[in-house]
Write a protein that holds these residues in place. Structure first.
Motif, PDB file in Angstrom:
ATOM      1  N   LYS A  19     -11.397  32.110 -46.288  1.00  0.00           N
ATOM      2  CA  LYS A  19     -10.364  31.243 -45.735  1.00  0.00           C
ATOM      3  C   LYS A  19      -9.119  32.038 -45.370  1.00  0.00           C
ATOM      4  CE  LYS A  19      -7.960  26.865 -46.446  1.00  0.00           C
ATOM      5  NZ  LYS A  19      -7.790  25.676 -47.306  1.00  0.00           N
ATOM      6  N   PRO A  79     -13.175  18.120 -46.828  1.00  0.00           N
ATOM      7  CA  PRO A  79     -13.809  19.419 -46.585  1.00  0.00           C
ATOM      8  C   PRO A  79     -15.329  19.281 -46.445  1.00  0.00           C
ATOM      9  CG  PRO A  79     -12.172  19.598 -48.330  1.00  0.00           C
ATOM     10  CD  PRO A  79     -12.313  18.132 -48.032  1.00  0.00           C
ATOM     11  N   THR A  92     -16.789  27.577 -42.041  1.00  0.00           N
ATOM     12  CA  THR A  92     -16.983  26.273 -42.690  1.00  0.00           C
ATOM     13  C   THR A  92     -15.683  25.727 -43.284  1.00  0.00           C
ATOM     14  OG1 THR A  92     -17.675  27.383 -44.727  1.00  0.00           O
ATOM     15  CG2 THR A  92     -19.410  26.715 -43.198  1.00  0.00           C
ATOM     16  N   TRP A  93     -14.726  26.602 -43.609  1.00  0.00           N
ATOM     17  CA  TRP A  93     -13.462  26.106 -44.162  1.00  0.00           C
ATOM     18  C   TRP A  93     -12.623  25.377 -43.107  1.00  0.00           C
ATOM     19  CZ3 TRP A  93      -9.174  28.445 -41.919  1.00  0.00           C
ATOM     20  CH2 TRP A  93      -9.350  29.733 -41.362  1.00  0.00           C
ATOM     21  N   GLU A 134     -18.207  21.922 -46.431  1.00  0.00           N
ATOM     22  CA  GLU A 134     -18.651  23.312 -46.574  1.00  0.00           C
ATOM     23  C   GLU A 134     -20.141  23.425 -46.261  1.00  0.00           C
ATOM     24  OE1 GLU A 134     -16.925  26.125 -47.417  1.00  0.00           O
ATOM     25  OE2 GLU A 134     -15.007  25.066 -47.333  1.00  0.00           O
TER      26      GLU A 134
END
Length: 502
Positions: free
Chosen positions: A145, A197, A185-186, A199
């Motif tokens: 991230k 979120p 994915t973040w 993920e």
């Protein structure tokens, strides 16, 4: 060695080095007497594989004949789109397989495929920004991230970039398109209402809070590739934005794509002085309208073109053909004729009789090669250049039944099977060069013949014809100055190129 003799050497080496089956009766003698004077260069591929991209020289008629009932007249004054090029995808899997070959075999194959002087002259490739379903792992270029952690990964550095450098050494004018299958994915959320979120490599949506970071991701990727000597000609914001189910994927409806381009990607490119073209959409003709959630996505690009601010940032739209009909291309062109169209993906596989060469050559030439070009596409790119004999490597959840444009024997990485897509792209790229203009024709038509005509920047003409009939068909091509007659074999594709004095 003169040009025509080099064509014969090319054909002989093409058949030997690529490992493609030569069929019967096609032993070529490169020292055979060459017809003197101006000739037409032609390449012939038959559905029976009796001829596989076999070159021949055709003499012009001694007397101009523009009155034959079989005359097709090229109308150079009637102009359509200017062509960017034709090619295949250099996926992680394709690059991996290519690098398993010996360097001499790989160089010979890449020359046969990409060289303007010694090969088919493929001129456009598509690569993934991060992973695709034909990658060696699931990854992006910023999995930790924070956009400050961006970096090219092993697949780019060890596989994609080395192969692209070899291709660029062969064809320095190569155009390269980049497309992401998923953002980091973040940056994903479950949906745009809950914004939780998400993920996962598969599905999800782009969090609007990360629009600026994701635009920076594109900029960093383009600049990083350029630092390695890989210029990026074009991008799309998302591969198959209406497909949640690929092994790496993300849903991005037209409203989201419009907002991302208008508020982040377009301005960021402008701010950074990046001239890379942006193409919208990159998905099927039918907008996956069999799914309830995509009912409002019909004619996806037109919604975005309607936003005048966003429209200034985009060159046009990209399409695949896994659903719907190519006539959608004409609909989109007619609605916005100032915007470009390109065709960026199709594959052969077990689902469409990919090993049935006769069926695939005829259908793919009509639907993919000539069908897209005759409906205003200025580029045609098919999926994997090279897969192995076990249809891979591929990611779980991705396509496990696809064939490449060519397939290489996994046991030795030497023997190559050339499939329909290799030849349909070759029949375009060998005679239609970047900068060519598609032109009109008049005269003889036949429902069993599908064709298209072009004028190249060097004042040569190009003409590609598909004969779907089980019988040969005679044609007389007339360019307003010269004419020649040729019998197109049954169930065959022929590409012609000749110089004009006009």
């Amino acid at each position: 060695m003169n040009k025509l003799k080099s064509i014969r050497w090319f054909a002989l080496l093409f058949l030997i080095m690529t490992g493609c089956s030569t069929g019967k009766g096609n032993t070529l003698d490169p020292d055979q007497e060459i017809v003197k004077g101006e000739v037409v260069t032609a390449y012939v591929t038959t559905a029976t594989r009796s001829s596989e991209f076999v070159p021949k020289e055709i003499s012009f008629s001694d007397r101009v004949d523009n009155m034959s009932p079989f005359t097709i007249t090229l109308v150079s004054g009637k102009k359509y789109q200017t062509m960017d090029g034709f090619g295949t995808a250099i996926t992680g899997s394709s690059a991996f397989n290519l690098l398993k070959m010996s360097s001499s075999d790989r160089n010979a194959f890449l020359k046969r495929t990409f060289s303007e002087s010694d090969g088919m002259g493929q001129s456009y490739v598509r690569i993934a920004i991060g992973c695709s379903d034909f990658s060696l792992s699931e990854y992006t270029c910023c999995d930790q991230k924070g956009i400050e952690h961006f970096a090219l990964q092993e697949e780019e550095l060890k596989y994609i970039i080395p192969v692209l450098k070899e291709i660029l050494a062969i064809n320095p004018q190569l155009k390269i398109m980049g497309t992401p299958w998923t953002p980091p994915t973040w940056m994903k959320v479950n949906n745009l209402k809950d914004l939780k979120p998400f993920e996962s490599w598969t599905s999800g949506q782009l969090n609007p809070a990360y629009y600026q970071d994701y635009a920076t991701y594109f900029v960093k990727w383009i600049k990083a590739m350029e630092e390695h000597g890989i210029p990026i000609y074009s991008v799309t914001p998302q591969n198959e934005p209406l497909n949640r189910g690929n092994s790496a994927s993300m849903y991005m409806g037209w409203e989201e794509q419009n907002a991302f381009i208008k508020n982040a990607l377009g301005p960021k490119f402008k701010q950074e002085g990046i001239n890379t073209k942006i193409y919208l959409y990159d998905h099927n003709y039918d907008y996956d309208n069999h799914k309830e959630e995509t009912k409002d996505q019909m004619q996806y690009p037109l919604h975005i073109y309607a936003d005048a601010q966003t429209a200034t940032f985009v060159a046009g739209a990209a399409y695949h053909n896994y659903g719907g009909d190519k006539s959608e291309l004409l609909t989109i062109h007619n609605a916005n004729p100032d915007k470009e169209l390109i065709f960026t993906e199709t594959s052969i596989g077990e689902w469409n009789d990919g090993r049935n060469f006769e069926k695939r050559l005829i259908e793919d030439m009509e639907e993919v090669a000539l069908g897209t070009v005759n409906n205003w596409c200025k580029a045609v790119i098919v999926w994997n250049l090279m897969l192995d004999s076990e249809k891979g490597p591929f990611r779980p959840g991705g396509c496990n039944s696809c064939f490449g444009a060519v397939d290489i024997d996994k046991a030795t990485y030497k023997t190559i099977i050339c499939n329909s897509h290799y030849f349909i792209i070759g029949h375009l790229s060998s005679v239609v060069k970047p900068g060519a203009v598609r032109i009109g024709t008049s005269g003889y038509t036949d429902k069993e013949l599908v064709y298209s005509a072009f004028r190249n920047a060097d004042n040569s003409y190009a003409f590609i014809v598909l004969n779907k009939s089980s019988m040969p068909k005679k044609i007389n091509l007339y360019d307003g100055e010269k004419s020649f007659v040729h019998e197109v074999p049954a169930k065959a594709v022929v590409s012609y190129r000749w110089l004009t004095n006009k």
